[in-house]
Each structure stands twice: as C-alpha cells, then as structure tokens.
Design a protein around this motif. Structure first.
Motif, short mmCIF file in Angstrom:
data_model
loop_
_atom_site.label_atom_id
_atom_site.label_comp_id
_atom_site.label_asym_id
_atom_site.label_seq_id
_atom_site.Cartn_x
_atom_site.Cartn_y
_atom_site.Cartn_z
N GLY A 165 0.81 -1.21 0.00
CA GLY A 165 0.00 0.00 0.00
C GLY A 165 0.84 1.26 0.00
O GLY A 165 0.52 2.24 -0.68
N SER A 166 1.94 1.23 0.76
CA SER A 166 2.82 2.40 0.82
C SER A 166 3.45 2.67 -0.53
O SER A 166 3.51 3.81 -1.00
CB SER A 166 3.92 2.19 1.87
N PHE A 167 3.94 1.60 -1.19
CA PHE A 167 4.54 1.80 -2.50
C PHE A 167 3.48 2.26 -3.51
O PHE A 167 3.77 3.11 -4.36
CB PHE A 167 5.20 0.52 -3.02
N GLY A 168 2.27 1.72 -3.39
CA GLY A 168 1.20 2.15 -4.29
C GLY A 168 0.93 3.65 -4.15
O GLY A 168 0.71 4.34 -5.15
N GLY A 169 0.97 4.14 -2.91
CA GLY A 169 0.78 5.57 -2.69
C GLY A 169 1.91 6.40 -3.27
O GLY A 169 1.68 7.46 -3.86
N ILE A 170 3.15 5.91 -3.09
CA ILE A 170 4.31 6.61 -3.65
C ILE A 170 4.22 6.65 -5.17
O ILE A 170 4.45 7.69 -5.80
CB ILE A 170 5.62 5.91 -3.21
#
Length: 398
Positions: A49-54
């Motif tokens: 999820g964090s990478f998706g947001g980045i």
C-alpha cells in the motif's frame, strides 16, 4: 492493405523514429516498472500500500510537469527535445539503480521515469507523426504505436532476467545504459525535416494557462476527454491487479498468463488496422466506436465463472488498446489542427497519465473495502459505457 505496404516502404526511416520513441517509452510504463516492485518493497521495507501511494503520487507529479513542458515540441527542434528526454530517462534509471534505501531518490527516479517514459517519449512520437503526416496520418501513428507492443514483448524478459540473476539495481543501470546507446545513435540521425512545421512563437506561461483554460471549457474537450483516457484508466486498473482478480476467481494463473499471447496478437493487429481505418474512414468516425470492443469485453469478465471470460476480455481489450494509439491522436489533429498540437496533446496526456495513477489507487481502495470482483468490473464498465455514449456527440462538433 497495399496502401499500407507502399506507405511503409516509402517512409520507413521517418516512421521508425516514432516507433523507437514508443519502444523506449517502455522504461517508464507501468508494466515494466511493476517488475521492480517486489524488490523495491523488500529493499525499502515498504508495504504494498505504501509503495502504491508513492507510485500514484509520482505519477500525478509527472503529469503536472508534463503539462508545463509538453508544448516544447511545438517550437523547439525535435532532435533537441528528444535528446533531453532520453537523457532524463537514462538519468532516472541510474538514480533508481543507486537509490539504496533513500526514499527521496526513489521519488525522483519514479517521477523522472513516468515523465520521460509514459509521458514525453510517447508524446514526442505521436505529436511528430501527426504533425508531419496528413493524408497518411493514421498509418504513421499506427506504425509508431507498434513500439508499445514490441516493448511489452521484449523488455520484461530482459529486465526480469537481470533482476533474477543479479538485482533490480543492476537492471535499472542496464536500462540507463540502453537509453544512452540510443542517445549516441541519435547524434547521427537527421530529424531536421520534422522541424519545418514548427511554430516559431514560444508561448508565455500566462498564454499557456489561458489556452488550457479555454480548452477545458470547450464542449468538444468534454466530449473527447473521457473517451481519450477511459481505455488507459480501465486497462491500467485491471492489469495492475489482474493476478489478484485471477486468484479471486479461482482461475489458473499460468493459463491466464498464456492468454496474454492472444491479447498481444490482437493489439498488434489492431494497431495496424486502426491506422488504416483512420485514413479510410476518418479519425472522428473511428473515435466513436473504438471503445466498443473493450466495453463489451468487461461483461464476460465480470459475469463468467469460466476463465474463457478472461480470454474474451483480453481479446476485445486488445482491439481497443491497439486502436487507441492512432485514433486518439489523429482525432486531436483533425479537430484542433496541428499548429499547437504539442501543447494541446500535452493536456490530454496529462489527464491520461493522471488516470493511470488514480485508477489503480481507486481499485485498490475497493479491494481493501472487500467490494466484490464483479462490482469492481461493473463500475469500470459503467465508466466505459458513459464515455462511449458521450463520444457519440462528436459528430456534431465542427
């Protein structure tokens, strides 16, 4: 199709430039960057999820920058703009290769790759071809768009092999090296004939803002925009989470993966036919129907329990995605003219790139919220259907 053969024979050198640009744009496309994701997540200790947001933030940032630099192809030499773009892509690959747990460097690399790859290289190719050719515009655009298909076939094998044998850093550095090799080759390629139609007037920031404001307020823009971005929005959303959907349906992952051959063949064939039909029937007429195959293909994907539903969708999606390269750019040239096509197309490109960031983000939220697979697909079907109905109004646009 004899006309297509004769066109290609007489214009191979010119259209090969457009083809190479879309081919090299692979380095900034989601399908290739996604190969780095598992290793980046491990290296940077990020969640999916964090990478998706980045990734979404970097893509949106690149789309805004695209709006400020896309117009340069209207008034700067094509060779200069291309060289700067290739250099930017190579530097972005190198930054990714040496980022080593530095989040700011990861941001910078992803923004650069999305801007130069998906954004500017594609923009340069389609703008130059549509501006240089008139009667054969569709054919030129369709040949250029074939670079996407070839890149999708070749680069994943190269990059995934490098990641498997070494690591993602080496794969990124090799990618930068490939781009630098073309930059050296570019020095010996003559592109000055593409500059004869350039607009000598460089627009000011205020005039650009005014032009963009006027464009967005026009009825024809509101007709064209949804149809221009819906294929990218939906296809990126589905392909980004395709294996999540496959597992949800209980389908064979290996069998589904093999179906992509049908998608690739269909996309390749329709890239050629789409350009041929643009020249034969006009881009305006093709623009009204090119969404239809993919729209219909989403119904079996949503409702069929058999994996054949996925095959039907992939074949019909290949039809729309294949035609989109030639059709969407050609219709902009037909309706707006080519004098400021770089600036105008950059606005459309900005929204397209933005949609490829928002699509996976929104679908990810629906997946997290436990929304049923069929409802997710039907929501995207509704977007496609609205765009298809809305674009029929283009026949009344002067």
């Amino acid at each position: 199709m004899k006309d297509f053969y004769h066109f290609l024979k007489q214009n191979t050198r010119n259209v090969s430039f457009g083809w190479v640009m879309t081919f090299l744009s692979s380095f900034g496309q989601t399908f290739l960057i996604s190969l780095y994701v598992p290793e980046i997540i491990k290296s940077f200790s990020l969640s999916e999820g964090s990478f998706g947001g980045i990734y979404a933030l970097c893509t949106m940032t690149s789309s805004v920058i695209m709006l400020t630099v896309g117009h340069t192809i209207d008034h700067k030499p094509v060779k200069k703009v291309t060289a700067l773009t290739i250099t930017g892509a190579a530097v972005s690959c190198f930054i990714l290769g040496v980022s080593q747990n530095h989040i700011p460097l990861l941001f910078l690399a992803l923004i650069g790759l999305r801007l130069t790859g998906q954004g500017l290289m594609t923009h340069i190719s389609m703008t130059v071809m549509s501006r240089y050719y008139t009667a054969d515009r569709g054919k030129a655009l369709s040949v250029s768009a074939l670079g996407f298909s070839v890149g999708e076939a070749i680069f994943p094998i190269i990059i995934s092999t490098l990641i498997l044998w070494y690591d993602y850093e080496i794969a990124a550095l090799v990618s930068g090296g490939i781009l630098l090799l073309y930059l050296i080759r570019l020095k010996f390629i003559k592109l000055s004939h593409f500059d004869v139609t350039l607009d000598d007037h460089k627009p000011s920031t205020l005039s650009l803002i005014k032009d963009y404001k006027n464009l967005i307020g026009e009825k024809k823009f509101l007709i064209m925009m949804p149809a221009s971005i819906s294929v990218a929005f939906v296809s990126t959303s589905i392909f980004f989470y395709q294996y999540v959907f496959v597992e949800h349906k209980g389908w064979s992952v290996s069998l589904y993966a093999s179906f992509f051959t049908a998608y690739a063949i269909t996309r390749f064939a329709m890239s050629i036919l789409g350009g041929y039909w643009v020249d034969k029937f006009t881009a305006r007429k093709m623009f009204r129907i090119y969404l239809l195959p993919m729209t219909l293909g989403m119904l079996p994907l949503a409702f069929m329990n058999s994996i054949l539903g996925a095959l039907i969708f992939l074949i019909l999606a290949g039809c729309s995605v294949g035609m989109s390269g030639a059709v969407t750019t050609a219709v902009i040239a037909e309706i707006y003219g080519v004098r400021k096509i770089g600036a105008i197309r950059s606005l459309f490109t900005m929204f397209m790139v933005l949609s490829t960031a928002l699509g996976p983000f929104l679908v990810g939220l629906m997946i997290d919220a436990k929304v049923e697979f069929s409802r997710i697909i039907l929501s995207m079907f509704a977007i496609m259907l609205f765009s298809l109905i809305n674009v029929q109004r283009i026949k009344k646009v002067p």
